[in-house]
Scaffold this motif. Structure first.
Motif, PDB file in Angstrom:
ATOM      1  N   ALA A 118       0.822  -1.215   0.000  1.00 60.36           N
ATOM      2  CA  ALA A 118       0.000   0.000   0.000  1.00 60.36           C
ATOM      3  C   ALA A 118       0.853   1.260   0.000  1.00 60.36           C
ATOM      4  CB  ALA A 118      -0.921   0.010   1.216  1.00 60.36           C
ATOM      5  N   LEU A 119       0.274   2.304  -0.536  1.00 61.76           N
ATOM      6  CA  LEU A 119       0.804   3.652  -0.462  1.00 61.76           C
ATOM      7  C   LEU A 119       0.354   4.283   0.852  1.00 61.76           C
ATOM      8  CD1 LEU A 119       2.012   6.230  -2.035  1.00 61.76           C
ATOM      9  CD2 LEU A 119      -0.368   6.706  -2.604  1.00 61.76           C
ATOM     10  N   ARG A 120       1.241   5.064   1.485  1.00 61.52           N
ATOM     11  CA  ARG A 120       0.887   5.774   2.718  1.00 61.52           C
ATOM     12  C   ARG A 120       1.183   7.253   2.554  1.00 61.52           C
ATOM     13  NH1 ARG A 120       0.576   2.815   7.770  1.00 61.52           N
ATOM     14  NH2 ARG A 120       2.001   4.231   8.828  1.00 61.52           N
ATOM     15  N   ILE A 121       0.200   8.092   2.882  1.00 65.71           N
ATOM     16  CA  ILE A 121       0.331   9.546   2.818  1.00 65.71           C
ATOM     17  C   ILE A 121       0.255  10.088   4.248  1.00 65.71           C
ATOM     18  CG2 ILE A 121      -0.669  11.678   1.941  1.00 65.71           C
ATOM     19  CD1 ILE A 121      -1.849   9.977  -0.351  1.00 65.71           C
ATOM     20  N   TYR A 122       1.303  10.758   4.672  1.00 68.65           N
ATOM     21  CA  TYR A 122       1.438  11.225   6.054  1.00 68.65           C
ATOM     22  C   TYR A 122       1.144  12.718   6.153  1.00 68.65           C
ATOM     23  CZ  TYR A 122       4.081   6.896   6.892  1.00 68.65           C
ATOM     24  OH  TYR A 122       4.481   5.576   6.983  1.00 68.65           O
ATOM     25  N   VAL A 123       0.450  13.097   7.213  1.00 66.91           N
ATOM     26  CA  VAL A 123       0.237  14.500   7.554  1.00 66.91           C
ATOM     27  C   VAL A 123       0.654  14.673   9.010  1.00 66.91           C
ATOM     28  CG1 VAL A 123      -1.405  16.394   7.752  1.00 66.91           C
ATOM     29  CG2 VAL A 123      -1.697  14.686   5.947  1.00 66.91           C
ATOM     30  N   HIS A 124       1.757  15.399   9.231  1.00 69.10           N
ATOM     31  CA  HIS A 124       2.277  15.625  10.577  1.00 69.10           C
ATOM     32  C   HIS A 124       1.822  16.995  11.085  1.00 69.10           C
ATOM     33  CE1 HIS A 124       5.304  12.285  10.361  1.00 69.10           C
ATOM     34  NE2 HIS A 124       5.156  12.520   9.067  1.00 69.10           N
ATOM     35  N   TYR A 125       1.452  17.019  12.349  1.00 60.60           N
ATOM     36  CA  TYR A 125       1.085  18.287  12.980  1.00 60.60           C
ATOM     37  C   TYR A 125       1.403  18.187  14.464  1.00 60.60           C
ATOM     38  CZ  TYR A 125      -1.472  22.550  14.099  1.00 60.60           C
ATOM     39  OH  TYR A 125      -1.805  23.810  14.533  1.00 60.60           O
ATOM     40  N   ASP A 126       2.068  19.207  14.982  1.00 58.79           N
ATOM     41  CA  ASP A 126       2.486  19.208  16.384  1.00 58.79           C
ATOM     42  C   ASP A 126       1.279  19.537  17.276  1.00 58.79           C
ATOM     43  OD1 ASP A 126       3.756  19.287  18.779  1.00 58.79           O
ATOM     44  OD2 ASP A 126       5.021  21.020  18.321  1.00 58.79           O
ATOM     45  N   VAL A 127       0.486  18.500  17.564  1.00 59.45           N
ATOM     46  CA  VAL A 127      -0.727  18.695  18.366  1.00 59.45           C
ATOM     47  C   VAL A 127      -0.382  19.196  19.760  1.00 59.45           C
ATOM     48  CG1 VAL A 127      -2.707  17.521  19.387  1.00 59.45           C
ATOM     49  CG2 VAL A 127      -1.983  16.956  17.059  1.00 59.45           C
ATOM     50  N   PHE A 128       0.586  18.570  20.390  1.00 58.62           N
ATOM     51  CA  PHE A 128       0.937  18.973  21.758  1.00 58.62           C
ATOM     52  C   PHE A 128       1.494  20.388  21.806  1.00 58.62           C
ATOM     53  CE2 PHE A 128       1.397  14.283  21.857  1.00 58.62           C
ATOM     54  CZ  PHE A 128       0.431  14.017  22.811  1.00 58.62           C
ATOM     55  N   GLY A 129       2.287  20.757  20.809  1.00 57.77           N
ATOM     56  CA  GLY A 129       2.892  22.085  20.816  1.00 57.77           C
ATOM     57  C   GLY A 129       1.928  23.183  20.444  1.00 57.77           C
ATOM     58  N   GLU A 130       1.126  22.966  19.400  1.00 58.45           N
ATOM     59  CA  GLU A 130       0.252  24.017  18.900  1.00 58.45           C
ATOM     60  C   GLU A 130      -1.028  24.163  19.716  1.00 58.45           C
ATOM     61  OE1 GLU A 130       1.196  26.080  16.611  1.00 58.45           O
ATOM     62  OE2 GLU A 130       3.078  25.002  16.316  1.00 58.45           O
ATOM     63  N   LEU A 131      -1.540  23.066  20.225  1.00 56.70           N
ATOM     64  CA  LEU A 131      -2.816  23.116  20.941  1.00 56.70           C
ATOM     65  C   LEU A 131      -2.650  23.096  22.460  1.00 56.70           C
ATOM     66  CD1 LEU A 131      -4.971  20.682  18.756  1.00 56.70           C
ATOM     67  CD2 LEU A 131      -4.656  23.160  18.523  1.00 56.70           C
ATOM     68  N   LEU A 132      -1.617  22.436  22.953  1.00 57.00           N
ATOM     69  CA  LEU A 132      -1.427  22.296  24.399  1.00 57.00           C
ATOM     70  C   LEU A 132      -0.220  23.068  24.913  1.00 57.00           C
ATOM     71  CD1 LEU A 132      -2.161  18.460  24.729  1.00 57.00           C
ATOM     72  CD2 LEU A 132      -3.754  20.377  24.986  1.00 57.00           C
ATOM     73  N   ASP A 133       0.490  23.735  23.996  1.00 58.62           N
ATOM     74  CA  ASP A 133       1.658  24.539  24.355  1.00 58.62           C
ATOM     75  C   ASP A 133       2.730  23.702  25.051  1.00 58.62           C
ATOM     76  OD1 ASP A 133       3.044  26.916  24.258  1.00 58.62           O
ATOM     77  OD2 ASP A 133       2.438  27.522  26.279  1.00 58.62           O
ATOM     78  N   TYR A 134       2.848  22.444  24.614  1.00 59.51           N
ATOM     79  CA  TYR A 134       3.919  21.577  25.117  1.00 59.51           C
ATOM     80  C   TYR A 134       4.798  21.217  23.927  1.00 59.51           C
ATOM     81  CZ  TYR A 134       6.375  17.440  26.791  1.00 59.51           C
ATOM     82  OH  TYR A 134       7.347  16.523  27.116  1.00 59.51           O
ATOM     83  N   HIS A 135       5.965  21.833  23.848  1.00 61.64           N
ATOM     84  CA  HIS A 135       6.840  21.654  22.692  1.00 61.64           C
ATOM     85  C   HIS A 135       7.955  20.672  23.050  1.00 61.64           C
ATOM     86  CE1 HIS A 135       5.071  24.979  20.361  1.00 61.64           C
ATOM     87  NE2 HIS A 135       4.916  25.563  21.549  1.00 61.64           N
ATOM     88  N   SER A 136       8.155  19.707  22.175  1.00 62.15           N
ATOM     89  CA  SER A 136       9.226  18.725  22.369  1.00 62.15           C
ATOM     90  C   SER A 136       9.697  18.239  21.015  1.00 62.15           C
ATOM     91  CB  SER A 136       8.744  17.537  23.207  1.00 62.15           C
ATOM     92  OG  SER A 136       9.750  16.530  23.266  1.00 62.15           O
ATOM     93  N   ASP A 137      10.996  18.284  20.793  1.00 59.28           N
ATOM     94  CA  ASP A 137      11.558  17.791  19.547  1.00 59.28           C
ATOM     95  C   ASP A 137      11.511  16.269  19.465  1.00 59.28           C
ATOM     96  OD1 ASP A 137      12.129  20.359  18.734  1.00 59.28           O
ATOM     97  OD2 ASP A 137      14.169  20.324  19.563  1.00 59.28           O
ATOM     98  N   GLN A 138      11.227  15.617  20.588  1.00 59.93           N
ATOM     99  CA  GLN A 138      11.206  14.159  20.607  1.00 59.93           C
ATOM    100  C   GLN A 138       9.847  13.575  20.238  1.00 59.93           C
ATOM    101  OE1 GLN A 138      12.931  14.113  24.771  1.00 59.93           O
ATOM    102  NE2 GLN A 138      14.071  12.388  23.895  1.00 59.93           N
ATOM    103  N   VAL A 139       8.797  14.396  20.245  1.00 59.40           N
ATOM    104  CA  VAL A 139       7.438  13.907  20.006  1.00 59.40           C
ATOM    105  C   VAL A 139       6.965  14.348  18.629  1.00 59.40           C
ATOM    106  CG1 VAL A 139       5.056  13.935  20.809  1.00 59.40           C
ATOM    107  CG2 VAL A 139       6.930  13.954  22.460  1.00 59.40           C
ATOM    108  N   ASP A 140       6.379  13.425  17.896  1.00 58.68           N
ATOM    109  CA  ASP A 140       5.863  13.696  16.560  1.00 58.68           C
ATOM    110  C   ASP A 140       4.484  13.059  16.437  1.00 58.68           C
ATOM    111  OD1 ASP A 140       5.413  14.127  13.866  1.00 58.68           O
ATOM    112  OD2 ASP A 140       6.736  12.506  13.207  1.00 58.68           O
ATOM    113  N   THR A 141       3.452  13.870  16.232  1.00 59.51           N
ATOM    114  CA  THR A 141       2.086  13.362  16.068  1.00 59.51           C
ATOM    115  C   THR A 141       1.677  13.509  14.604  1.00 59.51           C
ATOM    116  OG1 THR A 141       1.262  15.537  16.760  1.00 59.51           O
ATOM    117  CG2 THR A 141       1.348  13.799  18.423  1.00 59.51           C
ATOM    118  N   TYR A 142       0.904  12.540  14.115  1.00 62.46           N
ATOM    119  CA  TYR A 142       0.597  12.528  12.684  1.00 62.46           C
ATOM    120  C   TYR A 142      -0.643  11.694  12.401  1.00 62.46           C
ATOM    121  CZ  TYR A 142       2.855   7.946  12.996  1.00 62.46           C
ATOM    122  OH  TYR A 142       3.189   6.663  13.360  1.00 62.46           O
ATOM    123  N   ALA A 143      -1.166  11.866  11.200  1.00 57.02           N
ATOM    124  CA  ALA A 143      -2.211  11.002  10.646  1.00 57.02           C
ATOM    125  C   ALA A 143      -1.666  10.410   9.354  1.00 57.02           C
ATOM    126  CB  ALA A 143      -3.480  11.796  10.375  1.00 57.02           C
TER     127      ALA A 143
END
Length: 223
Positions: A118-143
């Motif tokens: 299968a083909l996979r299309i990724y959309v990354h968005y920093d949910v914790f940083g943008e919505l919860l104001d918790y920024h971390s270079d170690q965390v990556d949230t995506y769909a």
């Protein structure tokens, strides 16, 4: 049935690549070793946990002017196998003994092998940083959107030999009735979170349907 699926997959990829911002990343590549659950096979016998390998190449960062919005594209190849039976042997409720029913027409043992491409299309968005104001270079949230095909091979063995309840698949008394193949379109959508243990090695968890499983987890490397 597969041709429309391939056309859809290619179309979505082209739209994402062309409509996103022209600002590109340094081409980060991520390889993931994935292990899934077998909730979708809970009614089968001897179901293996699905294994798969996934790849992502990050294409665009800060897409459409949204900070931390990243697009990526890649693919996945997975495998699983399982068995079930339509066997006329069973447990007598009165005696508790394994006995053969009168109707022997269901003495069959089925073994299935599934391959996912299968083909996979990724959309990354920093949910914790943008919505919860918790920024971390170690965390990556995506769909991730999955568009591909599942190839199924299944063998039917005739067990009407008076042998054991569940004979070994290589039982010389069992005869292979048929081996059949089929392919089907597989769409999927998952939400995931990566945690980078080091700049190049991390772990991840995903939830949603990917064609084989509901939940997936594993390790990943990037370069």
């Amino acid at each position: 049935q597969l041709k429309p699926a391939l056309v859809m997959a290619i179309s979505v990829t082209v739209v994402v690549a062309l409509s996103a911002s022209a600002q590109t990343t340094d081409g980060l590549n991520v390889f993931s070793l994935r292990v899934g659950d077998y909730l979708l096979l809970r009614n089968e016998l001897n179901a293996s946990m699905p294994f798969s390998l996934a790849y992502e190449h990050e294409l665009v960062s800060d897409a459409w002017g949204f900070k931390s919005l990243i697009f990526g594209v890649g693919g996945v190849v997975g495998f699983r196998n399982y068995t079930n039976t339509q066997c006329a042997w069973g447990i007598n409720d009165k005696t508790g003994l394994v006995e053969k029913h009168d109707d022997a027409s269901y003495d069959f043992y089925h073994k299935y092998n599934d391959l996912l491409v299968a083909l996979r299309i990724y959309v990354h968005y920093d949910v914790f940083g943008e919505l919860l104001d918790y920024h971390s270079d170690q965390v990556d949230t995506y769909a991730v959107l999955t568009l591909g095909a599942a190839f199924n091979t299944f063998n039917h063995l005739d067990l009407r030999t008076g042998g054991t309840f569940f004979p070994a698949f290589d039982d010389p008394n069992a005869s292979v009735v048929a081996a059949q193949h089929k392919a089907s379109f597989v769409p999927g959508l998952q939400l995931g979170c990566r945690y980078w243990l080091t700049p190049n090695v991390g772990a991840f968890a995903e939830g949603g349907y990917d064609g084989f499983s509901i939940f997936n987890g594993g390790l990943q490397i990037c370069f």
